[in-house]
Design a protein around this motif. Structure first.
Motif, PDB file in Angstrom:
ATOM      1  N   ALA A 213       0.914  -1.218   0.051  1.00  0.00           N
ATOM      2  CA  ALA A 213       0.151  -0.083   0.105  1.00  0.00           C
ATOM      3  C   ALA A 213       0.820   1.261  -0.017  1.00  0.00           C
ATOM      4  O   ALA A 213       0.426   2.275  -0.707  1.00  0.00           O
ATOM      5  CB  ALA A 213      -0.805  -0.134   1.081  1.00  0.00           C
ATOM      6  N   SER A 214       1.892   1.352   0.848  1.00  0.00           N
ATOM      7  CA  SER A 214       2.648   2.505   0.935  1.00  0.00           C
ATOM      8  C   SER A 214       3.587   2.909  -0.331  1.00  0.00           C
ATOM      9  O   SER A 214       3.350   4.004  -0.883  1.00  0.00           O
ATOM     10  CB  SER A 214       3.645   2.589   2.083  1.00  0.00           C
ATOM     11  N   ALA A 215       3.934   1.874  -0.943  1.00  0.00           N
ATOM     12  CA  ALA A 215       4.638   1.922  -2.234  1.00  0.00           C
ATOM     13  C   ALA A 215       3.721   2.370  -3.384  1.00  0.00           C
ATOM     14  O   ALA A 215       4.140   3.381  -4.316  1.00  0.00           O
ATOM     15  CB  ALA A 215       5.361   0.585  -2.548  1.00  0.00           C
ATOM     16  N   PHE A 216       2.344   1.803  -3.204  1.00  0.00           N
ATOM     17  CA  PHE A 216       1.557   2.327  -4.385  1.00  0.00           C
ATOM     18  C   PHE A 216       1.209   3.540  -4.330  1.00  0.00           C
ATOM     19  O   PHE A 216       1.346   4.616  -5.279  1.00  0.00           O
ATOM     20  CB  PHE A 216       0.357   1.376  -4.394  1.00  0.00           C
ATOM     21  N   SER A 217       1.113   4.218  -2.927  1.00  0.00           N
ATOM     22  CA  SER A 217       0.713   5.487  -2.885  1.00  0.00           C
ATOM     23  C   SER A 217       1.833   6.474  -3.269  1.00  0.00           C
ATOM     24  O   SER A 217       1.599   7.350  -3.903  1.00  0.00           O
ATOM     25  CB  SER A 217       0.352   5.707  -1.189  1.00  0.00           C
ATOM     26  N   ARG A 218       3.103   5.963  -3.032  1.00  0.00           N
ATOM     27  CA  ARG A 218       4.140   7.021  -3.560  1.00  0.00           C
ATOM     28  C   ARG A 218       4.224   6.732  -4.921  1.00  0.00           C
ATOM     29  O   ARG A 218       4.444   7.903  -5.743  1.00  0.00           O
ATOM     30  CB  ARG A 218       5.322   6.408  -2.822  1.00  0.00           C
ATOM     31  N   PHE A 219       4.315   5.850  -5.555  1.00  0.00           N
ATOM     32  CA  PHE A 219       4.032   5.633  -6.872  1.00  0.00           C
ATOM     33  C   PHE A 219       3.091   6.524  -7.838  1.00  0.00           C
ATOM     34  O   PHE A 219       3.172   7.065  -8.599  1.00  0.00           O
ATOM     35  CB  PHE A 219       3.913   4.083  -7.457  1.00  0.00           C
ATOM     36  N   PHE A 220       1.721   6.330  -7.083  1.00  0.00           N
ATOM     37  CA  PHE A 220       0.588   6.915  -7.772  1.00  0.00           C
ATOM     38  C   PHE A 220       0.832   8.560  -8.004  1.00  0.00           C
ATOM     39  O   PHE A 220       0.759   9.139  -8.697  1.00  0.00           O
ATOM     40  CB  PHE A 220      -0.497   6.471  -7.219  1.00  0.00           C
ATOM     41  N   VAL A 223       3.491   9.627 -10.275  1.00  0.00           N
ATOM     42  CA  VAL A 223       2.812   9.743 -11.584  1.00  0.00           C
ATOM     43  C   VAL A 223       1.844  10.701 -11.992  1.00  0.00           C
ATOM     44  O   VAL A 223       2.067  11.680 -12.781  1.00  0.00           O
ATOM     45  CB  VAL A 223       2.360   8.348 -11.994  1.00  0.00           C
ATOM     46  N   HIS A 224       0.893  10.831 -10.850  1.00  0.00           N
ATOM     47  CA  HIS A 224      -0.326  11.752 -11.329  1.00  0.00           C
ATOM     48  C   HIS A 224      -0.162  13.105 -10.564  1.00  0.00           C
ATOM     49  O   HIS A 224      -0.962  14.008 -10.671  1.00  0.00           O
ATOM     50  CB  HIS A 224      -1.375  11.329 -10.846  1.00  0.00           C
ATOM     51  N   ARG A 225       0.998  13.241  -9.560  1.00  0.00           N
ATOM     52  CA  ARG A 225       1.021  14.440  -8.881  1.00  0.00           C
ATOM     53  C   ARG A 225      -0.044  14.842  -8.134  1.00  0.00           C
ATOM     54  O   ARG A 225      -0.514  16.189  -7.782  1.00  0.00           O
ATOM     55  CB  ARG A 225       1.356  15.873  -9.811  1.00  0.00           C
ATOM     56  N   LYS A 226      -0.847  13.618  -7.564  1.00  0.00           N
ATOM     57  CA  LYS A 226      -1.925  13.848  -6.779  1.00  0.00           C
ATOM     58  C   LYS A 226      -2.052  12.695  -5.983  1.00  0.00           C
ATOM     59  O   LYS A 226      -1.735  11.688  -6.603  1.00  0.00           O
ATOM     60  CB  LYS A 226      -3.254  14.336  -7.479  1.00  0.00           C
ATOM     61  N   PHE A 228      -4.034   9.173  -4.604  1.00  0.00           N
ATOM     62  CA  PHE A 228      -5.236   8.252  -5.270  1.00  0.00           C
ATOM     63  C   PHE A 228      -6.486   8.501  -4.885  1.00  0.00           C
ATOM     64  O   PHE A 228      -7.492   8.720  -5.676  1.00  0.00           O
ATOM     65  CB  PHE A 228      -4.870   6.862  -4.619  1.00  0.00           C
ATOM     66  N   THR A 229      -6.818   9.069  -3.699  1.00  0.00           N
ATOM     67  CA  THR A 229      -7.871   9.401  -3.242  1.00  0.00           C
ATOM     68  C   THR A 229      -8.602  10.935  -3.856  1.00  0.00           C
ATOM     69  O   THR A 229      -9.606  10.598  -4.445  1.00  0.00           O
ATOM     70  CB  THR A 229      -8.046  10.025  -1.602  1.00  0.00           C
ATOM     71  N   LYS A 230      -7.664  11.631  -4.323  1.00  0.00           N
ATOM     72  CA  LYS A 230      -7.792  13.022  -5.011  1.00  0.00           C
ATOM     73  C   LYS A 230      -8.284  12.537  -6.377  1.00  0.00           C
ATOM     74  O   LYS A 230      -9.286  13.035  -6.940  1.00  0.00           O
ATOM     75  CB  LYS A 230      -7.014  13.853  -5.010  1.00  0.00           C
ATOM     76  N   TYR A 231      -7.531  11.548  -6.987  1.00  0.00           N
ATOM     77  CA  TYR A 231      -7.922  11.349  -8.422  1.00  0.00           C
ATOM     78  C   TYR A 231      -9.136  10.345  -8.469  1.00  0.00           C
ATOM     79  O   TYR A 231      -9.880  10.686  -9.335  1.00  0.00           O
ATOM     80  CB  TYR A 231      -6.691  10.126  -8.832  1.00  0.00           C
ATOM     81  N   LEU A 232      -9.532   9.710  -7.572  1.00  0.00           N
ATOM     82  CA  LEU A 232     -10.670   8.784  -7.546  1.00  0.00           C
ATOM     83  C   LEU A 232     -11.833   9.698  -7.546  1.00  0.00           C
ATOM     84  O   LEU A 232     -12.779   9.523  -7.888  1.00  0.00           O
ATOM     85  CB  LEU A 232     -10.669   7.876  -6.395  1.00  0.00           C
ATOM     86  N   ASN A 233     -11.685  10.739  -6.497  1.00  0.00           N
ATOM     87  CA  ASN A 233     -12.845  11.925  -6.434  1.00  0.00           C
ATOM     88  C   ASN A 233     -13.139  12.449  -7.581  1.00  0.00           C
ATOM     89  O   ASN A 233     -14.093  12.907  -7.952  1.00  0.00           O
ATOM     90  CB  ASN A 233     -12.399  12.698  -5.062  1.00  0.00           C
ATOM     91  N   GLU A 234     -11.935  12.821  -8.409  1.00  0.00           N
ATOM     92  CA  GLU A 234     -11.930  13.479  -9.675  1.00  0.00           C
ATOM     93  C   GLU A 234     -12.869  12.370 -10.607  1.00  0.00           C
ATOM     94  O   GLU A 234     -13.710  13.099 -11.658  1.00  0.00           O
ATOM     95  CB  GLU A 234     -10.781  13.903 -10.155  1.00  0.00           C
ATOM     96  N   ILE A 235     -12.419  11.327 -10.782  1.00  0.00           N
ATOM     97  CA  ILE A 235     -13.282  10.268 -11.696  1.00  0.00           C
ATOM     98  C   ILE A 235     -14.620  10.419 -11.024  1.00  0.00           C
ATOM     99  O   ILE A 235     -15.546  10.362 -12.181  1.00  0.00           O
ATOM    100  CB  ILE A 235     -12.743   9.099 -11.392  1.00  0.00           C
ATOM    101  N   ARG A 236     -15.115  10.483  -9.983  1.00  0.00           N
ATOM    102  CA  ARG A 236     -16.433  10.240  -9.530  1.00  0.00           C
ATOM    103  C   ARG A 236     -17.053  11.519  -9.799  1.00  0.00           C
ATOM    104  O   ARG A 236     -18.308  11.506 -10.493  1.00  0.00           O
ATOM    105  CB  ARG A 236     -16.283   9.815  -7.974  1.00  0.00           C
ATOM    106  N   VAL A 237     -16.658  12.676  -9.377  1.00  0.00           N
ATOM    107  CA  VAL A 237     -17.060  13.924  -9.798  1.00  0.00           C
ATOM    108  C   VAL A 237     -17.436  14.197 -11.393  1.00  0.00           C
ATOM    109  O   VAL A 237     -18.528  14.602 -11.789  1.00  0.00           O
ATOM    110  CB  VAL A 237     -16.261  15.227  -9.108  1.00  0.00           C
ATOM    111  N   GLY A 238     -16.351  13.667 -12.083  1.00  0.00           N
ATOM    112  CA  GLY A 238     -16.363  13.828 -13.564  1.00  0.00           C
ATOM    113  C   GLY A 238     -17.428  12.875 -14.141  1.00  0.00           C
ATOM    114  O   GLY A 238     -18.481  13.429 -15.052  1.00  0.00           O
ATOM    115  N   TYR A 239     -17.882  11.709 -13.453  1.00  0.00           N
ATOM    116  CA  TYR A 239     -18.835  10.900 -14.096  1.00  0.00           C
ATOM    117  C   TYR A 239     -20.301  11.655 -13.417  1.00  0.00           C
ATOM    118  O   TYR A 239     -21.339  11.537 -14.338  1.00  0.00           O
ATOM    119  CB  TYR A 239     -18.748   9.438 -13.239  1.00  0.00           C
TER     120      TYR A 239
END
Length: 287
Positions: A213-220, A223-226, A228-239
């Protein structure tokens, strides 16, 4: 607001189309098409809708819209007055990424334009464009054949080098229409897009990616400069924006259908990302 697929295909004697539009008002249809679209607003004012971006527009605006990105230019109410003598004028250029062949923009010499086309997936507003470049774009309506193609390629090159621009639609909105196919992130994106309507956590995605989990959070975040939670919320709000614009559901139903578990959190995240409430968003799209 129903989304329409429009035919913007070029004529048989040209690989891309250049059209000068002059009407009492612009087409009042929320639409998309497989062609990219370069637009120069020559006259008129109103509200511009590109994906989940809603802004006022005016004369001199230069916009590049990606393939299948929904959009509409809605003129101010005065343009629809039967006694109005106002005119809406714009130049529109429609072209497909492969209009010069499937691999043309994959060559090293064309990398800057290829990156421009990729950015256009979110829609691009170019700021402080040189008047000479705008005149060159407008002049495309007056040239033909080889000269027209070379002038258009030069236009794309100059826009690709233009540093002062702003992306319009959010990443979350775009990804509800286009599934990203990044090489090493395929499995991550596939899992997110398949499950964003359900309760998911970074540890779930980390497991799919065979990372802790910690390695994934750093990796994400790298890559995205944000997060995972913020990215997921953007996907949901976009939908959610997509559902609200299509007027398929009320706010409460959209909240749960887009993956949020309570109204207060939905409203908070929506306002944080869109800078307005869902109700205000609906009101803007009800015109």
């Amino acid at each position: 607001m129903k989304l329409h697929l429009l035919n913007r295909a070029s004529s048989k004697d040209s690989s891309f189309s250049v059209a000068y539009n002059r009407y009492p008002n612009f087409l009042k249809i929320w639409h998309h098409h497989p062609e990219l679209e370069l637009v120069v607003i020559q006259k008129s004012t109103g509200t511009r809708f590109i994906g989940d971006s809603i802004e006022k527009f005016g004369e001199g605006e230069v916009i590049l819209i990606g393939a299948h990105l929904p959009h509409m230019w809605l003129n101010d109410e005065i343009y629809f007055d039967p006694d109005s003598h106002l005119i809406a004028e714009a130049l529109g250029i429609h072209f497909r990424r492969d209009f010069l062949g499937g691999q043309f923009f994959d060559t090293p010499e064309m990398q800057s334009i290829s990156k421009l086309i990729e950015r256009a997936r979110q829609g691009i507003k170019f700021i402080d464009v040189d008047p000479d470049l705008i005149r060159s774009i407008e002049d495309l309506a007056n040239v033909e054949g080889f000269e027209k193609t070379m002038q258009f390629l030069n236009t794309l090159f100059l826009l690709a080098k233009h540093k002062n621009f702003r992306l319009l639609a959010s990443t979350g909105y775009v990804n509800t229409f286009n599934r990203t196919d990044g090489k090493n992130l395929d499995v991550i994106y596939a899992y997110i897009f398949k499950n964003f309507k359900n309760p998911i956590h970074s540890k779930d995605v980390a497991g799919v990616a065979h990372m802790n989990a910690s390695a994934f959070s750093r990796f994400f975040k790298r890559v995205h400069r944000k997060t995972f939670t913020k990215y997921l919320n953007e996907i949901r709000v976009g939908y959610a924006c997509k559902l609200l614009m299509e007027q398929k559901s009320n706010v409460s139903l959209v909240c749960y259908e887009s993956g949020f578990n309570n109204i207060s959190n939905f409203n908070r995240q929506f306002k944080s990302i869109m800078h307005m409430s869902p109700t205000e968003y609906i009101r803007l799209h009800a015109q």
